[in-house]
Design a protein around this motif. Structure first.
Motif, PDB file in Angstrom:
ATOM      1  N   ASP A  27     -21.419 -45.310 -26.330  1.00 62.41           N
ATOM      2  CA  ASP A  27     -20.863 -43.953 -26.192  1.00 62.41           C
ATOM      3  C   ASP A  27     -19.601 -43.900 -25.355  1.00 62.41           C
ATOM      4  OD1 ASP A  27     -23.250 -43.182 -27.483  1.00 62.41           O
ATOM      5  OD2 ASP A  27     -24.292 -43.132 -25.541  1.00 62.41           O
ATOM      6  N   GLY A  28     -19.131 -45.006 -24.834  1.00 56.78           N
ATOM      7  CA  GLY A  28     -17.992 -44.977 -23.916  1.00 56.78           C
ATOM      8  C   GLY A  28     -18.457 -44.648 -22.506  1.00 56.78           C
ATOM      9  N   VAL A  29     -17.540 -44.735 -21.566  1.00 60.73           N
ATOM     10  CA  VAL A  29     -17.862 -44.486 -20.158  1.00 60.73           C
ATOM     11  C   VAL A  29     -17.606 -43.002 -19.871  1.00 60.73           C
ATOM     12  CG1 VAL A  29     -17.293 -45.094 -17.766  1.00 60.73           C
ATOM     13  CG2 VAL A  29     -17.129 -46.830 -19.585  1.00 60.73           C
ATOM     14  N   PRO A  30     -18.611 -42.289 -19.337  1.00 57.83           N
ATOM     15  CA  PRO A  30     -18.372 -40.873 -19.025  1.00 57.83           C
ATOM     16  C   PRO A  30     -17.374 -40.715 -17.876  1.00 57.83           C
ATOM     17  CG  PRO A  30     -20.534 -41.567 -18.219  1.00 57.83           C
ATOM     18  CD  PRO A  30     -19.968 -42.732 -18.977  1.00 57.83           C
ATOM     19  N   GLU A  31     -16.580 -39.658 -17.941  1.00 61.96           N
ATOM     20  CA  GLU A  31     -15.527 -39.443 -16.936  1.00 61.96           C
ATOM     21  C   GLU A  31     -15.886 -38.264 -16.057  1.00 61.96           C
ATOM     22  OE1 GLU A  31     -11.286 -38.905 -17.786  1.00 61.96           O
ATOM     23  OE2 GLU A  31     -11.551 -40.511 -19.278  1.00 61.96           O
ATOM     24  N   ASP A  32     -16.540 -38.530 -14.955  1.00 62.34           N
ATOM     25  CA  ASP A  32     -16.872 -37.465 -14.012  1.00 62.34           C
ATOM     26  C   ASP A  32     -16.068 -37.715 -12.737  1.00 62.34           C
ATOM     27  OD1 ASP A  32     -17.930 -35.823 -12.083  1.00 62.34           O
ATOM     28  OD2 ASP A  32     -20.037 -36.265 -12.562  1.00 62.34           O
ATOM     29  N   TRP A  33     -15.106 -36.810 -12.473  1.00 64.88           N
ATOM     30  CA  TRP A  33     -14.213 -37.035 -11.338  1.00 64.88           C
ATOM     31  C   TRP A  33     -14.960 -37.085 -10.009  1.00 64.88           C
ATOM     32  CZ3 TRP A  33      -9.407 -33.437 -12.441  1.00 64.88           C
ATOM     33  CH2 TRP A  33      -8.735 -33.957 -13.565  1.00 64.88           C
ATOM     34  N   ASP A  34     -16.106 -36.399  -9.939  1.00 64.76           N
ATOM     35  CA  ASP A  34     -16.872 -36.438  -8.691  1.00 64.76           C
ATOM     36  C   ASP A  34     -17.359 -37.846  -8.387  1.00 64.76           C
ATOM     37  OD1 ASP A  34     -16.653 -33.813  -7.833  1.00 64.76           O
ATOM     38  OD2 ASP A  34     -18.206 -33.150  -9.243  1.00 64.76           O
ATOM     39  N   LEU A  35     -17.474 -38.651  -9.425  1.00 63.32           N
ATOM     40  CA  LEU A  35     -17.940 -40.020  -9.201  1.00 63.32           C
ATOM     41  C   LEU A  35     -16.777 -40.993  -9.007  1.00 63.32           C
ATOM     42  CD1 LEU A  35     -20.887 -40.035 -11.753  1.00 63.32           C
ATOM     43  CD2 LEU A  35     -21.021 -39.908  -9.265  1.00 63.32           C
ATOM     44  N   GLU A  36     -15.573 -40.439  -8.908  1.00 62.97           N
ATOM     45  CA  GLU A  36     -14.364 -41.194  -8.540  1.00 62.97           C
ATOM     46  C   GLU A  36     -13.989 -42.324  -9.479  1.00 62.97           C
ATOM     47  OE1 GLU A  36     -14.562 -41.247  -3.771  1.00 62.97           O
ATOM     48  OE2 GLU A  36     -13.300 -42.788  -4.634  1.00 62.97           O
ATOM     49  N   ASP A  37     -14.808 -43.383  -9.451  1.00 62.43           N
ATOM     50  CA  ASP A  37     -14.344 -44.607 -10.120  1.00 62.43           C
ATOM     51  C   ASP A  37     -15.467 -45.272 -10.905  1.00 62.43           C
ATOM     52  OD1 ASP A  37     -15.888 -45.878  -8.152  1.00 62.43           O
ATOM     53  OD2 ASP A  37     -14.147 -46.331  -6.889  1.00 62.43           O
ATOM     54  N   ILE A  38     -15.158 -46.379 -11.522  1.00 61.32           N
ATOM     55  CA  ILE A  38     -16.132 -47.063 -12.370  1.00 61.32           C
ATOM     56  C   ILE A  38     -17.322 -47.579 -11.558  1.00 61.32           C
ATOM     57  CG2 ILE A  38     -14.832 -49.266 -12.256  1.00 61.32           C
ATOM     58  CD1 ILE A  38     -17.014 -47.967 -15.188  1.00 61.32           C
ATOM     59  N   HIS A  39     -17.053 -47.929 -10.303  1.00 56.80           N
ATOM     60  CA  HIS A  39     -18.134 -48.494  -9.479  1.00 56.80           C
ATOM     61  C   HIS A  39     -19.195 -47.438  -9.187  1.00 56.80           C
ATOM     62  CE1 HIS A  39     -14.776 -51.136  -9.175  1.00 56.80           C
ATOM     63  NE2 HIS A  39     -14.097 -50.258  -8.453  1.00 56.80           N
ATOM     64  N   MET A  40     -18.741 -46.234  -8.778  1.00 55.35           N
ATOM     65  CA  MET A  40     -19.691 -45.162  -8.454  1.00 55.35           C
ATOM     66  C   MET A  40     -20.329 -44.602  -9.718  1.00 55.35           C
ATOM     67  SD  MET A  40     -18.892 -44.088  -4.978  1.00 55.35           S
ATOM     68  CE  MET A  40     -17.791 -42.780  -4.522  1.00 55.35           C
ATOM     69  N   THR A  41     -19.550 -44.586 -10.807  1.00 51.88           N
ATOM     70  CA  THR A  41     -20.081 -44.077 -12.072  1.00 51.88           C
ATOM     71  C   THR A  41     -21.264 -44.931 -12.522  1.00 51.88           C
ATOM     72  OG1 THR A  41     -17.912 -43.227 -12.693  1.00 51.88           O
ATOM     73  CG2 THR A  41     -19.487 -43.565 -14.488  1.00 51.88           C
ATOM     74  N   THR A  42     -21.088 -46.230 -12.436  1.00 54.79           N
ATOM     75  CA  THR A  42     -22.146 -47.141 -12.877  1.00 54.79           C
ATOM     76  C   THR A  42     -23.350 -47.067 -11.934  1.00 54.79           C
ATOM     77  OG1 THR A  42     -20.533 -48.597 -13.906  1.00 54.79           O
ATOM     78  CG2 THR A  42     -22.671 -49.573 -13.355  1.00 54.79           C
ATOM     79  N   GLU A  43     -23.083 -47.039 -10.639  1.00 57.69           N
ATOM     80  CA  GLU A  43     -24.188 -47.021  -9.685  1.00 57.69           C
ATOM     81  C   GLU A  43     -24.990 -45.725  -9.817  1.00 57.69           C
ATOM     82  OE1 GLU A  43     -23.077 -48.316  -5.700  1.00 57.69           O
ATOM     83  OE2 GLU A  43     -24.952 -47.420  -4.955  1.00 57.69           O
TER      84      GLU A  43
END
Ligand code: ARG
Length: 457
Positions: free
Chosen positions: A70-86
């Motif tokens: 589905d691609g990587v979701p883009e939530d600005w509150d999660l800042e970056d790829i590291h926080m998004t994944t965690e």
């Protein structure tokens, strides 16, 4: 992730300026690989239990499968790829996800991810350049004895062979690949375990994560490791220099396809038409390669200026390292592919090239050389005599070898019949037998070496 210390959430502007997820989501594969290597090491060292490590590792695989689908979701509150994944990992496996970040910081995490990404980009660029070299060598082999004018100041200078000209670009690509190999060797050290800046008190095994991620060894200084972006700059500088070469080749193609030259016909697949002029076939792809080189040089400049004057260790400025690298890598991959296609598929009009070589008094140096060799005249004087011959030929509108022996003798009595053998473009090219010269035998020898080096035998 760091809400404990804060009473208020970030403003909309803070969220927007801080968010790197719109671009650093491109690092998701590297981020997952780095996390899996890290958690496996934590378990091996007894820092987390084997059971927790398995839950985390399986969870990371699930996150990766979601990103893939589905691609990587883009939530600005999660800042970056590291926080998004965690954060997604925590949703999937619960609070145990929080153990993953033990003995690690985003600072060493992003440095590791980015090195892995640039390493792949280097390998892809190298593969692209290998393809370009193969195309150049193939076309050079077909044209090792095809005569064309060689230029200085874009004025006809001396005849050369088309094969020789194409092999000049082979040499440029060879240096580009050398630079990439250098960059790769310097890059291949693992920052993971440097933590935020000072290292960590947990009994980690940095060699293990380094090995698992295919690095040669762990980096030796934690401050340097989290604040070093030389590897990205090495890549950008190699990319910039490569793009200059591609731009020169593109420029020559643009000149050569123009009607007054007519040296080359571009493949239809790499040309465009005009919406108003039906006869037009434009070399847009070559023009864009020429244009892209400006952007790639701009990317290298951008990161150099970002890094200039940054105090140790990490500062958020360094988040701006990724867009220029991603942009340059994308533009360069396209540029290499476009020039490879052009070289492989274009049609060389070798008759036209030969005619052009015969037109521009390209063998004047051969007349001067003949006077030195056969009549023992000092080169400067021979140069002067030859100038007079060119002047006469020009006033009559003929080639040098169309002057009569009487006319030549009137300029200098020491000239005799044998001179005509030296004045043809074929004789001129055949005489340039010095190592690396344009004589077909030399060009063929260089092509044979290149084919062997490229594994084309
Ligand atoms: N998104 C950040 C970057 O790319 C990750 C590192 C953040 N580290 C920090 N201390 N804020 O640079």
């Amino acid at each position: 992730m760091w809400g404990g210390r804060f009473a208020d959430g970030p403003s909309a502007i803070m969220r927007e300026i801080n968010a790197s997820i719109p671009f650093d989501k491109a690092l998701w594969r590297q981020d997952i690989a780095g996390s899996k290597a890290h958690v496996a090491m934590l378990a091996q060292q007894g820092i987390v239990t084997a059971e927790d490590a398995r839950a985390i590792s399986d969870g990371l695989d699930r996150v990766a499968a979601e990103y893939e689908a589905d691609g990587v979701p883009e939530d600005w509150d999660l800042e970056d790829i590291h926080m998004t994944t965690e954060s997604r990992l925590a949703e999937l496996i619960g609070p145990v996800a929080g153990r993953l970040h033990t003995a690690r910081s985003r600072n060493d995490q992003v440095a590791t991810d980015f090195r892995l990404w640039v390493r792949d980009a280097i390998d892809q660029m190298d593969a692209g350049l290998l393809g370009l070299q193969q195309a150049l060598v193939t076309r050079a082999g077909e044209n090792a004895a095809s005569i064309m004018p060689g230029f200085t100041h874009l004025q006809t200078a001396q005849p050369v062979t088309l094969g020789h000209h194409l092999m000049a670009y082979y040499e440029m690509a060879r240096r580009d690949r050398n630079r990439l190999a250098d960059a790769r060797a310097r890059l291949n050290q693992c920052p993971l375990g440097s933590a935020a800046l000072a290292g960590t008190g947990f009994p980690i095994d940095r060699q293990a994560t380094s090995d698992a991620l295919g690095f040669d060894r762990p980096t030796a200084n934690s401050l340097d490791a989290v604040s070093d972006r030389d590897f990205a700059l090495d890549f950008l500088m190699a990319a910039a220099q490569c793009s200059l070469h591609l731009s020169r080749l593109a420029e020559e193609m643009i000149i050569w396809v123009s009607q007054p030259y007519g040296f080359v016909r571009m493949p239809d697949a790499l040309s465009t038409g005009s919406s108003i002029m039906p006869q037009k076939k434009n070399p847009d792809a070559a023009e864009l390669v020429r244009g892209h080189s400006g952007r790639i040089v701009g990317c290298a400049t951008a990161l150099m200026v970002t890094m200039k004057g940054l105090p140790l260790a990490y500062s958020k400025d360094m988040q701006d390292d990724k867009p220029p690298v991603f942009e340059a890598a994308g533009l360069l991959a396209l540029s290499i592919a476009a020039m490879t296609g052009m070289v492989a598929e274009c049609t060389f009009n070798t008759d036209r090239m030969r005619q052009a070589a015969e037109l521009g008094y390209a063998t004047a140096t051969d007349l001067a050389d003949w006077l030195v060799r056969e009549a023992d005249i000092p080169f400067r004087e021979a140069h002067h005599i030859t100038g007079a011959a060119v002047k006469l030929a020009e006033s009559k509108g003929v080639a040098l070898d169309a002057l009569s022996l009487e006319e030549l003798k009137a300029i200098d009595a020491r000239i005799d019949q044998r001179v005509f053998a030296a004045l043809s473009v074929d004789a001129s090219v055949a005489s340039r037998v010095s190592y690396g010269g344009t004589a077909p035998e030399q060009v063929k020898a260089r092509i044979a070496e290149a084919r062997a080096a490229l594994g084309m035998e």
